[in-house]
Design a protein around this motif. Structure first.
Motif, short mmCIF file in Angstrom:
data_model
loop_
_atom_site.label_atom_id
_atom_site.label_comp_id
_atom_site.label_asym_id
_atom_site.label_seq_id
_atom_site.Cartn_x
_atom_site.Cartn_y
_atom_site.Cartn_z
N UNK A 167 -21.14 -6.97 10.63
CA UNK A 167 -22.06 -7.14 11.76
C UNK A 167 -22.89 -8.41 11.61
N UNK A 168 -23.30 -8.69 10.37
CA UNK A 168 -24.06 -9.92 10.13
C UNK A 168 -23.21 -11.14 10.45
N UNK A 169 -21.99 -11.18 9.90
CA UNK A 169 -21.10 -12.32 10.17
C UNK A 169 -20.88 -12.50 11.66
N UNK A 170 -20.68 -11.37 12.35
CA UNK A 170 -20.37 -11.41 13.77
C UNK A 170 -21.58 -11.86 14.58
N UNK A 171 -22.78 -11.62 14.03
CA UNK A 171 -24.02 -11.95 14.76
C UNK A 171 -24.51 -13.36 14.50
N UNK A 172 -23.99 -14.01 13.47
CA UNK A 172 -24.51 -15.33 13.10
C UNK A 172 -24.52 -16.33 14.26
N UNK A 173 -23.46 -16.43 15.07
CA UNK A 173 -23.51 -17.39 16.19
C UNK A 173 -24.71 -17.18 17.11
N UNK A 174 -24.97 -15.90 17.49
CA UNK A 174 -26.09 -15.62 18.38
C UNK A 174 -27.43 -15.87 17.68
N UNK A 175 -27.50 -15.53 16.39
CA UNK A 175 -28.73 -15.75 15.64
C UNK A 175 -29.07 -17.24 15.57
N UNK A 176 -28.03 -18.05 15.40
CA UNK A 176 -28.26 -19.50 15.37
C UNK A 176 -28.72 -20.01 16.74
N UNK A 177 -28.16 -19.42 17.80
CA UNK A 177 -28.56 -19.83 19.16
C UNK A 177 -30.04 -19.52 19.38
N UNK A 178 -30.47 -18.29 19.06
CA UNK A 178 -31.87 -17.93 19.31
C UNK A 178 -32.80 -18.65 18.36
N UNK A 179 -32.25 -19.20 17.28
CA UNK A 179 -33.07 -20.01 16.40
C UNK A 179 -33.29 -21.40 16.92
N UNK A 180 -32.47 -21.79 17.90
CA UNK A 180 -32.55 -23.16 18.41
C UNK A 180 -33.18 -23.26 19.80
N UNK A 181 -33.01 -22.22 20.64
CA UNK A 181 -33.52 -22.32 22.01
C UNK A 181 -34.90 -21.69 22.12
N UNK A 220 -27.40 -14.29 27.85
CA UNK A 220 -27.50 -13.13 26.95
C UNK A 220 -26.54 -12.02 27.36
N UNK A 221 -26.50 -11.73 28.64
CA UNK A 221 -25.63 -10.65 29.11
C UNK A 221 -24.16 -11.03 28.95
N UNK A 222 -23.82 -12.27 29.23
CA UNK A 222 -22.44 -12.72 29.07
C UNK A 222 -22.02 -12.65 27.60
N UNK A 223 -22.93 -13.09 26.73
CA UNK A 223 -22.64 -13.03 25.31
C UNK A 223 -22.42 -11.58 24.86
N UNK A 224 -23.27 -10.68 25.35
CA UNK A 224 -23.14 -9.26 25.01
C UNK A 224 -21.80 -8.70 25.49
#
Length: 634
Positions: A41-55, A69-73
């Motif tokens: 789950x962590x590996x799978x979440x890293x892309x989104x975590x990096x996005x919310x760390x930048x925007x 967010x909804x599209x990503x979900x």
């Protein structure tokens, strides 16, 4: 996490009959699995975590941000549901979580995708996945939101570094071996996570023997091998300790018989009438309901039992076609990780039965019904003494049926006979290794050939067709001028299923073999324990050809009684079987000793036999050393 939990639960219910049901063995897969699920789950979440760390939070609260967010979900949920279904299908085929086979499937997408298309109702499946995804999103859409990392460049940088550090820590600290808690293989597999296993398999496709397995002094390894490989008529001629070359002095007058070696896809011993009671083979009720009776499945192969030298106690080296091809060409023990057939650049210039016969004037060909690019077959055989003939050589207007894996067996045999006629017309003895494809999912074949219709897509139907094609081939061959001077060797590449309660269920390695050569060999039941790697030197022994050998296999018709043994692989585990005992070598340099039950595949732990342990290590470490150092060259 929820999807992973439900997938594990579904697999548990599906495999209930083969699991260990002790409280520890049932609870542990869910507790250990929780760790792997969290890591995945962590590996799978890293892309989104990096996005919310930048925007910024302002963007995430805006309409475009909410759409993002909804599209990503939705996309993530769709991928996870698709993966759950894929895990189910993979488990149904191999009874394991993803391993290196799944990695291979990404490489050979054409054959795999066609096979899936022909085996499953994909429009309905994809529609169902899309519907479930949409309904899930719709039900919780109002609760979906994204929160940005704290404002400030240092806070954001710290957050991103934390995410990356968490990923790296899991990469280095979490090990695939944590799930191996039980003596039951399936319970261990349940504890895994498909996404994590896939990444692990991708990373560990190559497994250097010395890094992962129990080993011993090189001098001791080759000293032991010289004892193990001695046999009547074999004299060591190598100039160094690590050179295992032996001169084979034949027992009789050389005979340049033609040789036709047919390796049949997934032909488990249990499918034959001869072994039906031994393996307690059960046929699907759907056959009886559709036809009113159980038809004879392998009448031709069953009749050949009494017309051939029939091997009743033969075991495959591995659980995939490339392992069978490896054993039947090189006579090498199976080393862990990838088969030699696919181990570039190690796979060229090797010592093979094809090279030996080529040096003796034979026309050597590998004839395959599919695209020889698959599993690197064409490159391997083309660089090891064979001319490769695959589906491209078969005229389109002469193909009666084709699946993702290639042309049907009767079209393959027709092409093979053409190649034999060509060699005979050129005045050359021939050696042909034919690899069939019909006995494989999606289990379809030409209409009107056998009593089980292809529309039923049953293994029993494709097996019945496989038998029909062998019968047609032999009848046509009997009318050829070269028939009376030809030895036919029919053998399975591996069993149809590798699943079992243990890592090395011997009943899932039991395969049949026939040496059919009227007027050349005397029919008999050959009941001695035989390994698939023994077939190449045994064939050459029938021809009484003198040659320089590097085979690890024995000529079984000359070997002294009591020296029979098996060498097996199941991806990461490798095993040595002798005198009713089995040594299993595993990663992290583990060594275990068992008393195996050949009929059921069960094992019982027993005290370590030190000599057998040393012999097992010598076989596998020696074979790996020779491949790594280029010593197993022709």
């Amino acid at each position: 996490m929820s999807i992973s939990f439900l997938t594990r639960l579904a697999l548990l219910v599906y495999s209930a009959g083969d699991l260990s049901w002790s409280p520890v063995d049932i609870v542990s897969p869910f507790l250990i699995g929780l760790l792997y699920d969290a890591v995945a789950a962590l590996y799978f979440s890293i892309p989104m975590l990096l996005v919310v760390g930048l925007v910024s939070q302002r963007f995430l609260n805006s309409r475009p941000g909410r759409i993002f967010s909804h599209t990503f979900f939705i996309l993530n949920l769709l991928v996870l549901l698709f993966n759950a279904l894929s895990e189910w299908l993979f488990w149904n085929e191999f009874a394991v979580r993803y391993n290196f086979i799944a990695v291979d499937y990404l490489i050979y997408t054409n054959e795999v995708w066609k096979n899936i298309q022909q085996s499953y109702p994909l429009p309905a499946i994809f529609s169902g996945l899309a519907l479930i995804t949409f309904l899930s999103w719709f039900a919780i859409r109002k609760t979906i939101h994204s929160k940005s990392a704290p404002a400030g460049i240092f806070s954001r940088l710290g957050f991103i570094m934390l995410v990356v550090a968490a990923g790296l820590l899991n990469f280095f600290l979490v090990d695939d071996g944590f799930r191996n808690f039980s003596a039951n293989k399936l319970n261990n597999e349940l504890a895994g996570n498909g996404l994590y296993q896939f990444g692990n398999a991708f990373r560990k496709n190559s497994m250097p023997y010395l890094d992962f397995y129990a080993n011993q002094d090189e001098h001791k390894v080759f000293k032991t091998l010289r004892q193990l490989l001695r046999e009547p008529g074999a004299n060591f001629t190598g100039k160094s300790e690590t050179d295992l070359t032996r001169h084979i002095e034949p027992a009789g007058k050389p005979e340049k018989y033609n040789v036709v070696l047919i390796s049949i896809e997934s032909l488990s011993a249990e499918f034959l009438g001869y072994f039906e009671e031994y393996h307690n083979r059960q046929y699907p009720e759907v056959i009886r309901q559709a036809m009113g009776y159980i038809p004879k499945i392998t009448p031709t192969l069953d009749s050949l039992v009494n017309e051939s030298i029939f091997f009743t106690n033969l075991y495959a080296s591995g659980t995939r076609t490339v392992r069978g091809l490896e054993a039947l060409s090189t006579g090498l023990p199976p080393t862990p990780g990838q088969s030699v057939v696919k181990r570039l650049p190690t796979s060229s210039g090797l010592f093979t039965i094809g090279e030996v016969l080529k040096q003796n004037g034979y026309d050597c060909k590998y004839v395959y019904g599919g695209n020889s690019y698959f599993d690197n077959m064409g490159d391997f055989f083309g660089k090891n003494g064979y001319e490769v003939v695959d589906e491209d050589a078969i005229p389109a207007d002469s193909i009666h049926h084709e699946t993702a894996w290639g042309v049907c067996d009767e079209d393959l045999y027709t092409q093979a006979i053409k190649e034999m006629d060509k060699s005979y017309g050129d005045g050359k003895p021939f050696f042909e290794h034919i690899m069939t494809v019909s006995h494989h999912r999606p289990y379809t074949y030409p209409e009107g050939r056998v009593s089980i219709p292809p529309s039923m897509k049953l293994r029993e139907g494709s097996l019945q067709y496989t038998d029909y094609a062998v019968d047609k081939f032999l009848k046509e061959a009997k009318n050829k001028p070269w028939f009376k001077h030809t030895v036919f060797v029919i053998i399975a590449d591996h069993c149809a299923s590798s699943s079992g309660r243990t890592d090395m269920p011997l009943n899932r390695y039991h395969i049949p073999a026939w040496i059919f050569a009227p007027g050349i060999v005397k029919p008999q039941k050959f009941e001695r324990l035989t390994s698939q790697i023994d077939i190449p030197p045994t064939i050459l022994g029938l021809l009484n050809l003198p040659y320089e050998s590097k085979f690890f296999g024995y000529d079984m018709f000359r070997l002294e009684n009591g020296r029979e043994r098996l060498l097996l692989v199941n991806y990461q585990d490798i095993a040595y079987v002798k005198n009713g005992k089995m040594v299993v070598l595993s990663p992290r340099k583990e060594v275990r000793m068992y008393e195996p039950e050949f009929r059921t595949g069960n094992v019982k732990p027993i005290p370590m036999d030190t000599q057998m342990k040393e012999e097992a290590i010598s076989y596998f470490q020696g074979a790996a050393w020779m491949l790594d150092h280029g010593s197993f060259k022709f």
